[in-house]
Enzyme design. Structure first.
Site, PDB file in Angstrom:
ATOM      1  N   CYS A  71       0.801  -1.220  -0.061  1.00  0.00           N
ATOM      2  CA  CYS A  71      -0.192   0.077  -0.018  1.00  0.00           C
ATOM      3  C   CYS A  71       0.867   1.234   0.176  1.00  0.00           C
ATOM      4  CB  CYS A  71      -0.957   0.126   1.461  1.00  0.00           C
ATOM      5  SG  CYS A  71      -2.046  -1.348   1.689  1.00  0.00           S
ATOM      6  N   HIS A 102      -2.708   6.701   4.659  1.00  0.00           N
ATOM      7  CA  HIS A 102      -1.770   5.660   4.828  1.00  0.00           C
ATOM      8  C   HIS A 102      -0.483   6.220   4.424  1.00  0.00           C
ATOM      9  CE1 HIS A 102      -0.673   1.022   5.200  1.00  0.00           C
ATOM     10  NE2 HIS A 102      -0.439   1.611   6.067  1.00  0.00           N
TER      11      HIS A 102
HETATM   12 CA   LIG Z   1      -3.184  -2.029  -0.714  1.00  0.00          CA
END
Ligand SMILES: [Ca+2]
Length: 470
Positions: free
Chosen positions: A77, A147
């Site tokens: 990610c 994130h």
């Molecule tokens: Ca991801």
């Protein structure tokens, strides 16, 4: 034609297209960038998937262009997202591992290498897509997963006017209202989501927020970064939708959890709601919609085959992703392309579409995809590189990879190894050609090292405690 010149040319083209419309004043296009989390390459009907129902995204593909060889910037990610947001390869920004997962810098005590002690945030100095667009009068919202760092490094610190649901962590504690669970270190509760209603489901809620943003900003040019937590774990289905797939999968060896199937269908329905809202408000013609995923699907959740393995690996299953773009009047409908692309391409592509120039185009690794999108033209590009020197999955060791034409080379650092694949002949990466084609392997390895030597400031190091065992 160099990229800078190309940007200038497309900006001019854009200006003439825009001013020739019926609107009195030139109108900047809206940009809706939908980023799905951990979506499998074969999850969608338009990519050949037949297990889940994804009619809205399939429809989107018929109204625009679908890429069959699109790559994420990284098999996990955070680095993929940082690169997407800046147009820069993770190796260049030194943002190579995922944030806050347990043991990002973890390595076996006696492992051969120590992963780089790299950044745990996207530095403020990096220009985000929102910052790129702000001087042009755009209002930007990040809705969903971020994130890219601790508080102080959230969307509002990267030029976004609104941040709904984005913060440090990469997966929700639960998809069910009130989105709270007893605190767990790896997925604490989301602090940037205001109270909701009982019965809510997170993907529906985030989409509601996106619809609200579009309505509020319909008179402005806007950039909506709709970055759904779906279809990342936990595998939690909305309502009783999983039941439908439990029945559908009964007696079949799908290997797919019914809850995952339901999450994909629900995600598709919500994308349909966004597209419908654009239509209802008369914004469809003037909105560039881009749909993609941040990395490959989990090998044991998503549909990946014939791609090898999944998220966290440098095999195709970890990095090849769906990519669809729609912009009526600019991108012809119902197109499929095998043009190679990377997540970093979206930054310069959005820059070109909006007539904007990045602060420093020489540092952008991505390529403007406009020639492919608007005219189906091939884009010559330098080899694509992935640097992922982290101990992530059991089967894939830390390493790097390069794609050049039909070939892909994976160099692993622990154990030290080389694998060369011919992706045109062997999409599933079953046959290592490194020994059979040593010159080709050598060529790709040299290209890989040349790029990494040029951009890497922080790299992995030998582990003094290595015990000499592979
Ligand atoms: Ca991801």
């Amino acid at each position: 034609m160099n990229r800078r010149h190309f940007l200038a040319t497309t900006s001019g083209l854009l200006a003439s297209l825009v001013t020739s419309r019926t609107h009195a004043a030139p109108t900047k296009p809206n940009v809706v960038l939908v980023l799905i989390d951990d979506l499998g390459y074969k999850d969608l009907g338009c990519y050949g998937g037949d297990l889940f129902e994804t009619p809205h995204i399939d429809q989107l593909a018929t109204e625009g262009m679908r890429f069959t060889q699109a790559y994420a910037n990284c098999p996990v990610c955070s680095p993929s997202r940082a690169a997407l947001m800046t147009g820069k390869n993770p190796a260049r920004t030194g943002f190579t591992g995922h944030i806050t997962a347990i043991g990002r810098h973890r390595h076996p005590e006696k492992s051969r290498i120590i992963p780089p002690q790299d950044k745990m945030y996207l530095p403020h100095a990096e220009e985000s897509i929102a910052e790129l667009l702000k001087p042009q009068g755009y209002v930007s919202a990040s809705i969903g997963k971020w994130h890219l760092g601790e508080k102080g490094h959230w969307p509002e610190d990267q030029g976004f006017d609104e941040n709904i649901g984005g913060w440090t962590h990469g997966s929700p504690p639960t998809y069910y209202y009130p989105y709270k669970k007893p605190q767990k270190k790896w997925n604490p509760n989301i602090p940037t989501l205001a109270e909701g209603k009982p019965g809510e489901y997170l993907t529906d809620r985030l989409t509601d927020e996106a619809l609200g943003f579009i309505e509020r900003q319909q008179e402005n040019p806007f950039f909506l970064y709709l970055t759904l937590y779906a279809v990342h774990t936990p595998l939690e289905a909305p309502g009783n939708l999983a039941e439908k797939y439990r029945k559908k999968f009964a007696g079949k060896e799908t290997g797919i959890h019914p809850a995952y199937a339901a999450m994909v269908e629900n995600m598709d329905r919500n994308i349909g709601r966004v597209l419908e809202k654009l239509k209802t408000l008369g914004l469809e013609e003037n909105t560039l919609v881009i749909f993609t995923s941040d990395n490959g699907g989990l090998e044991d959740s998503a549909v990946q085959k014939p791609l090898r393995e999944g998220k966290g690996t440098l095999y195709e299953g970890g990095i090849r992703v769906p990519l669809i773009a729609k912009w009526p009047g600019h991108i012809p409908a119902n197109q499929t392309t095998d043009q190679l692309s990377m997540g970093t391409d979206l930054f310069p592509t959005i820059a070109a579409a909006t007539g904007t120039t990045p602060q420093d185009p020489t540092k952008i690794d991505g390529y403007d995809l406009t020639p492919t999108l608007t005219e189906g033209k091939a884009i010559a590009r330098k080899p694509q590189v992935w640097y992922y020197p982290h101990y992530h999955s059991k089967s894939m060791r830390p390493g790097a990879a390069i794609r050049k034409g039909r070939y892909k080379l994976i160099e692993t650092y622990d154990p030290v190894d080389l694998a060369l694949y011919d992706l045109e002949a062997d999409l599933s990466e079953t046959t290592n050609l490194a020994e059979k084609m040593p010159d080709k392997a050598k060529e790709l390895l040299a290209d890989l090292h040349t790029y990494l030597d040029k951009v890497l400031e922080v790299r992995h190091t030998p582990n003094p405690a290595w015990d000499g065992q592979a």
